[in-house]
Design a protein around this motif. Structure first.
Motif, PDB file in Angstrom:
ATOM      1  N   LYS A 180      -4.721  16.992  -2.215  1.00  0.00           N
ATOM      2  CA  LYS A 180      -5.423  15.722  -2.411  1.00  0.00           C
ATOM      3  C   LYS A 180      -4.538  14.557  -1.978  1.00  0.00           C
ATOM      4  N   VAL A 181      -5.210  13.463  -1.630  1.00  0.00           N
ATOM      5  CA  VAL A 181      -4.537  12.239  -1.203  1.00  0.00           C
ATOM      6  C   VAL A 181      -5.026  11.102  -2.091  1.00  0.00           C
ATOM      7  N   ILE A 182      -4.088  10.314  -2.589  1.00  0.00           N
ATOM      8  CA  ILE A 182      -4.425   9.150  -3.415  1.00  0.00           C
ATOM      9  C   ILE A 182      -3.807   7.930  -2.758  1.00  0.00           C
ATOM     10  N   ASP A 183      -4.646   6.953  -2.410  1.00  0.00           N
ATOM     11  CA  ASP A 183      -4.174   5.689  -1.840  1.00  0.00           C
ATOM     12  C   ASP A 183      -4.112   4.647  -2.950  1.00  0.00           C
ATOM     13  N   LEU A 184      -3.003   3.916  -2.995  1.00  0.00           N
ATOM     14  CA  LEU A 184      -2.796   2.901  -4.024  1.00  0.00           C
ATOM     15  C   LEU A 184      -2.526   1.551  -3.381  1.00  0.00           C
ATOM     16  N   ASP A 185      -3.096   0.504  -3.944  1.00  0.00           N
ATOM     17  CA  ASP A 185      -2.753  -0.883  -3.605  1.00  0.00           C
ATOM     18  C   ASP A 185      -1.945  -1.420  -4.783  1.00  0.00           C
ATOM     19  N   LEU A 186      -0.723  -1.837  -4.514  1.00  0.00           N
ATOM     20  CA  LEU A 186       0.187  -2.265  -5.566  1.00  0.00           C
ATOM     21  C   LEU A 186       0.583  -3.724  -5.404  1.00  0.00           C
ATOM     22  N   ALA A 187       0.888  -4.364  -6.518  1.00  0.00           N
ATOM     23  CA  ALA A 187       1.369  -5.740  -6.488  1.00  0.00           C
ATOM     24  C   ALA A 187       2.861  -5.799  -6.170  1.00  0.00           C
ATOM     25  N   ASP A 188       3.551  -4.665  -6.215  1.00  0.00           N
ATOM     26  CA  ASP A 188       4.998  -4.625  -5.956  1.00  0.00           C
ATOM     27  C   ASP A 188       5.327  -5.155  -4.561  1.00  0.00           C
ATOM     28  N   THR A 189       6.509  -5.752  -4.441  1.00  0.00           N
ATOM     29  CA  THR A 189       6.993  -6.204  -3.134  1.00  0.00           C
ATOM     30  C   THR A 189       8.268  -5.476  -2.712  1.00  0.00           C
TER      31      THR A 189
ATOM     32  N   LYS B  37      11.388  -0.086  -5.788  1.00  0.00           N
ATOM     33  CA  LYS B  37      10.805  -0.156  -7.131  1.00  0.00           C
ATOM     34  C   LYS B  37       9.395   0.424  -7.136  1.00  0.00           C
ATOM     35  N   ALA B  38       8.651   0.174  -6.068  1.00  0.00           N
ATOM     36  CA  ALA B  38       7.303   0.738  -5.965  1.00  0.00           C
ATOM     37  C   ALA B  38       7.366   2.252  -5.964  1.00  0.00           C
ATOM     38  N   ARG B  39       8.294   2.815  -5.217  1.00  0.00           N
ATOM     39  CA  ARG B  39       8.449   4.274  -5.157  1.00  0.00           C
ATOM     40  C   ARG B  39       8.772   4.847  -6.542  1.00  0.00           C
ATOM     41  N   GLU B  40       9.650   4.157  -7.286  1.00  0.00           N
ATOM     42  CA  GLU B  40       9.987   4.599  -8.646  1.00  0.00           C
ATOM     43  C   GLU B  40       8.769   4.573  -9.547  1.00  0.00           C
ATOM     44  N   ARG B  41       7.986   3.500  -9.482  1.00  0.00           N
ATOM     45  CA  ARG B  41       6.782   3.392 -10.315  1.00  0.00           C
ATOM     46  C   ARG B  41       5.759   4.464  -9.954  1.00  0.00           C
ATOM     47  N   ILE B  42       5.588   4.703  -8.672  1.00  0.00           N
ATOM     48  CA  ILE B  42       4.622   5.711  -8.237  1.00  0.00           C
ATOM     49  C   ILE B  42       5.081   7.102  -8.679  1.00  0.00           C
ATOM     50  N   ALA B  43       6.372   7.372  -8.591  1.00  0.00           N
ATOM     51  CA  ALA B  43       6.888   8.662  -9.062  1.00  0.00           C
ATOM     52  C   ALA B  43       6.587   8.839 -10.548  1.00  0.00           C
ATOM     53  N   ALA B  44       6.744   7.776 -11.329  1.00  0.00           N
ATOM     54  CA  ALA B  44       6.426   7.845 -12.759  1.00  0.00           C
ATOM     55  C   ALA B  44       4.929   8.100 -12.950  1.00  0.00           C
ATOM     56  N   MET B  45       4.099   7.462 -12.134  1.00  0.00           N
ATOM     57  CA  MET B  45       2.646   7.690 -12.200  1.00  0.00           C
ATOM     58  C   MET B  45       2.313   9.148 -11.913  1.00  0.00           C
ATOM     59  N   CYS B  46       2.976   9.695 -10.911  1.00  0.00           N
ATOM     60  CA  CYS B  46       2.742  11.096 -10.544  1.00  0.00           C
ATOM     61  C   CYS B  46       3.184  12.027 -11.662  1.00  0.00           C
ATOM     62  N   ASP B  47       4.352  11.765 -12.212  1.00  0.00           N
ATOM     63  CA  ASP B  47       4.882  12.626 -13.262  1.00  0.00           C
ATOM     64  C   ASP B  47       4.034  12.583 -14.533  1.00  0.00           C
ATOM     65  N   LYS B  48       3.416  11.424 -14.807  1.00  0.00           N
ATOM     66  CA  LYS B  48       2.654  11.269 -16.047  1.00  0.00           C
ATOM     67  C   LYS B  48       1.165  11.555 -15.896  1.00  0.00           C
ATOM     68  N   LEU B  49       0.595  11.370 -14.680  1.00  0.00           N
ATOM     69  CA  LEU B  49      -0.860  11.471 -14.558  1.00  0.00           C
ATOM     70  C   LEU B  49      -1.357  12.101 -13.269  1.00  0.00           C
TER      71      LEU B  49
ATOM     72  N   LYS C  81       0.844  -1.190   0.000  1.00  0.00           N
ATOM     73  CA  LYS C  81       0.000   0.000   0.000  1.00  0.00           C
ATOM     74  C   LYS C  81       0.881   1.242   0.000  1.00  0.00           C
ATOM     75  N   ALA C  82       0.410   2.261  -0.694  1.00  0.00           N
ATOM     76  CA  ALA C  82       1.145   3.517  -0.765  1.00  0.00           C
ATOM     77  C   ALA C  82       0.154   4.668  -0.745  1.00  0.00           C
ATOM     78  N   ARG C  83       0.616   5.804  -0.288  1.00  0.00           N
ATOM     79  CA  ARG C  83      -0.195   7.023  -0.253  1.00  0.00           C
ATOM     80  C   ARG C  83       0.600   8.135  -0.927  1.00  0.00           C
ATOM     81  N   VAL C  84      -0.079   8.842  -1.827  1.00  0.00           N
ATOM     82  CA  VAL C  84       0.508   9.985  -2.514  1.00  0.00           C
ATOM     83  C   VAL C  84      -0.215  11.232  -2.010  1.00  0.00           C
TER      84      VAL C  84
END
Length: 80
Positions: free
Chosen positions: A40-49, A53-65, A2-5
């Motif tokens: 705003k707050v966005i909560d994500l459930d990720l398959a990452d372990t 790597k999860a932080r990198e993917r989330i940063a890309a999500m933030c930068d793109k969308l 789980k992650a929170r942005v």
């Protein structure tokens, strides 16, 4: 995993919603509020372990969308 942005406006960017909140609080008798900023707050459930790597993917999500990086900052919290 789980992650929170948390997304907030950059300093210097006008925040009309924050001003409306500030005015409403004062109108309701909540004195002493010098300023309010809205975000705003966005909560994500990720398959990452792997948290890194999860932080990198989330940063890309933030930068793109998820965030408009021209006027917004974001912070990523990995919750587990």
């Amino acid at each position: 995993m789980k992650a929170r942005v948390i997304i907030t406006l950059k300093n210097g960017v006008l925040d009309p919603q924050g001003k409306a909140i500030e005015g409403a609080l004062k109108g309701l008798g909540f004195d002493g509020v010098d300023a309010a900023r809205q975000g705003k707050v966005i909560d994500l459930d990720l398959a990452d372990t792997d948290p890194a790597k999860a932080r990198e993917r989330i940063a890309a999500m933030c930068d793109k969308l998820l965030a408009n990086t021209v006027i917004e900052n974001y912070a990523i919290d990995i919750l587990g």
